[in-house]
Design a protein around this motif. Structure first.
Motif, PDB file in Angstrom:
ATOM      1  N   ALA A  37       0.848  -1.199   0.000  1.00 63.99           N
ATOM      2  CA  ALA A  37       0.000   0.000   0.000  1.00 63.99           C
ATOM      3  C   ALA A  37       0.879   1.244   0.000  1.00 63.99           C
ATOM      4  N   LEU A  38       0.330   2.311  -0.563  1.00 65.76           N
ATOM      5  CA  LEU A  38       0.991   3.620  -0.621  1.00 65.76           C
ATOM      6  C   LEU A  38       0.123   4.661   0.075  1.00 65.76           C
ATOM      7  N   GLY A  39       0.754   5.602   0.743  1.00 61.67           N
ATOM      8  CA  GLY A  39       0.041   6.765   1.257  1.00 61.67           C
ATOM      9  C   GLY A  39       0.263   7.937   0.317  1.00 61.67           C
ATOM     10  N   LEU A  40      -0.802   8.674  -0.006  1.00 56.34           N
ATOM     11  CA  LEU A  40      -0.689   9.813  -0.920  1.00 56.34           C
ATOM     12  C   LEU A  40      -0.561  11.118  -0.141  1.00 56.34           C
ATOM     13  N   ASN A  41       0.242  12.025  -0.688  1.00 51.94           N
ATOM     14  CA  ASN A  41       0.497  13.311  -0.044  1.00 51.94           C
ATOM     15  C   ASN A  41       0.452  14.435  -1.060  1.00 51.94           C
ATOM     16  N   ARG A  42       0.063  15.622  -0.589  1.00 49.86           N
ATOM     17  CA  ARG A  42       0.001  16.784  -1.460  1.00 49.86           C
ATOM     18  C   ARG A  42       1.349  17.065  -2.123  1.00 49.86           C
ATOM     19  N   ALA A  43       2.443  16.759  -1.430  1.00 46.51           N
ATOM     20  CA  ALA A  43       3.776  17.007  -1.989  1.00 46.51           C
ATOM     21  C   ALA A  43       3.985  16.264  -3.303  1.00 46.51           C
ATOM     22  N   GLU A  44       3.324  15.135  -3.473  1.00 39.85           N
ATOM     23  CA  GLU A  44       3.497  14.346  -4.695  1.00 39.85           C
ATOM     24  C   GLU A  44       2.797  14.997  -5.882  1.00 39.85           C
ATOM     25  N   SER A  45       1.628  15.568  -5.659  1.00 41.77           N
ATOM     26  CA  SER A  45       0.971  16.282  -6.755  1.00 41.77           C
ATOM     27  C   SER A  45       1.737  17.561  -7.079  1.00 41.77           C
ATOM     28  N   MET A  46       2.352  18.168  -6.065  1.00 39.38           N
ATOM     29  CA  MET A  46       3.152  19.375  -6.303  1.00 39.38           C
ATOM     30  C   MET A  46       4.403  19.051  -7.118  1.00 39.38           C
ATOM     31  N   LEU A  47       5.053  17.917  -6.811  1.00 40.06           N
ATOM     32  CA  LEU A  47       6.203  17.496  -7.614  1.00 40.06           C
ATOM     33  C   LEU A  47       5.775  17.251  -9.053  1.00 40.06           C
ATOM     34  N   ARG A  48       4.647  16.592  -9.219  1.00 39.53           N
ATOM     35  CA  ARG A  48       4.141  16.261 -10.557  1.00 39.53           C
ATOM     36  C   ARG A  48       3.868  17.519 -11.385  1.00 39.53           C
ATOM     37  N   THR A  49       3.425  18.597 -10.732  1.00 34.93           N
ATOM     38  CA  THR A  49       3.101  19.828 -11.462  1.00 34.93           C
ATOM     39  C   THR A  49       4.271  20.795 -11.559  1.00 34.93           C
TER      40      THR A  49
END
Length: 330
Positions: A37-49
């Motif tokens: 399982a993975l936990g999702l974080n806002r930092a990951e969407s920020m890296l993606r953008t």
């Protein structure tokens, strides 16, 4: 070969791709995890953008901070773990260097923790970012203790809910701040002593009413922007505001006369302050594990997505509709 999630350019959730890739064996002092399982974080969407503090220099890039799973292999020098152990990961300093979005991933041993057997894979993957972030700010820096009043903004986020639980654990009074009253009952059930709707109430007046003449000693905020003015106005003399994000697109004012008049501390904070310091990280692990084992800390899962649905998961992450943590099962 293992399936990994990568992106070849900055953009919306649709740039995320599931690809086959070679995962190297764990190096010295590293642990390879077969991710459940993975936990999702806002930092990951920020890296993606392209809006994160890390910059992608080599394409394609992986991403992701949190994972839970079984030990698949051990690098040289690793002690205290064996193949098959159930473990979860404290967020590493770089999600580019140590990306978690994969079926198989390597991490430094000191960030790999054998979590309580009572946790599900989803709960284990949702543990370390939220609780270490909140612990570092409230306990390590602010020394939150029984009798303190703490204001927690963005309270329905995973870190906000973790902060509420930690405040309760040490006997402090958590005031949850959220935009509207839509999540009021859920926040009260999650442990908030009071809930203030910043878009529907006078935030400064309501905080002053709740905290009384002594004011709020600790503020824990990931938003910034205009909210700084009412937050600092409600603070106690010698209080501390800890800023761990920048969600507001508006400029953040510096309330100079309030800061001077009350001798306030306004402090920026990143979880890596804790995770890169061995002594502070050990204290954080011990605190969180104690809370998990006692039941004082329990991750709140908003929704679970399948690995193949990572694009939908990121869309939901950016909707700001969740209450608690989003997780992905592998």
């Amino acid at each position: 070969m293992a399936r990994v999630i990568r992106f070849h350019e900055h953009g919306g959730p649709e740039v995320l791709r599931i690809e086959e890739a070679d995962v190297p064996p764990p190096g010295v002092g590293q642990v390879q995890i077969r991710v459940k399982a993975l936990g999702l974080n806002r930092a990951e969407s920020m890296l993606r953008t392209g809006a994160y503090i890390e910059t992608v220099e080599n394409w394609p890039s992986g991403l992701g901070f949190e994972a839970a799973g079984e030990v698949a292999a051990l690098g040289a020098g690793v002690e205290g773990l064996k193949v098959g152990d159930a473990v979860s990961v404290v967020p590493p300093p770089s999600q580019i260097e140590w990306p978690a979005y994969a079926e198989l991933a390597n991490f430094p041993q000191h960030l790999v923790v054998k979590h309580p057997a009572t946790l599900s894979w989803e709960e284990a993957a949702a543990t370390w970012m939220q609780y270490v972030t909140a612990y570092g700010a409230l306990i390590d820096l602010a020394k939150l203790a029984a009798g303190d009043v703490v204001v927690i903004t963005a309270a329905s986020s995973s870190v906000g809910l973790a902060a509420i639980q930690i405040a309760r654990m040490v006997g402090a009074t958590p005031i949850a701040v959220t935009r509207t009253h839509a999540k009021r009952q859920a926040l009260l059930e999650a442990g908030a002593a009071y809930v203030v709707a910043s878009a529907e109430e006078d935030l400064e007046a309501r905080l002053a009413e709740i905290a009384g003449p002594e004011g709020v000693r600790v503020v824990f905020d990931p938003i910034g922007g205009p909210i700084f003015t009412p937050l600092t106005a409600a603070m106690a003399r010698g209080g501390i505001l800890i800023e761990y994000g920048a969600l507001s697109p508006e400029p953040t004012p510096f309330p100079l006369f309030t800061v001077l008049g009350k001798s306030l501390t306004l402090r920026g904070y990143l979880i890596h302050e804790i995770t890169t310091d061995p002594a502070r990280l050990a204290a954080a692990k011990a605190f969180v594990l104690k809370g998990l084992e006692s039941g004082a800390l329990k991750p709140i899962i908003d929704r679970s997505f399948a690995f193949d649905d990572i694009v939908a998961a990121h869309r939901h992450l950016e909707s700001n509709q969740q209450f608690g943590k989003l997780v992905v099962t592998v």
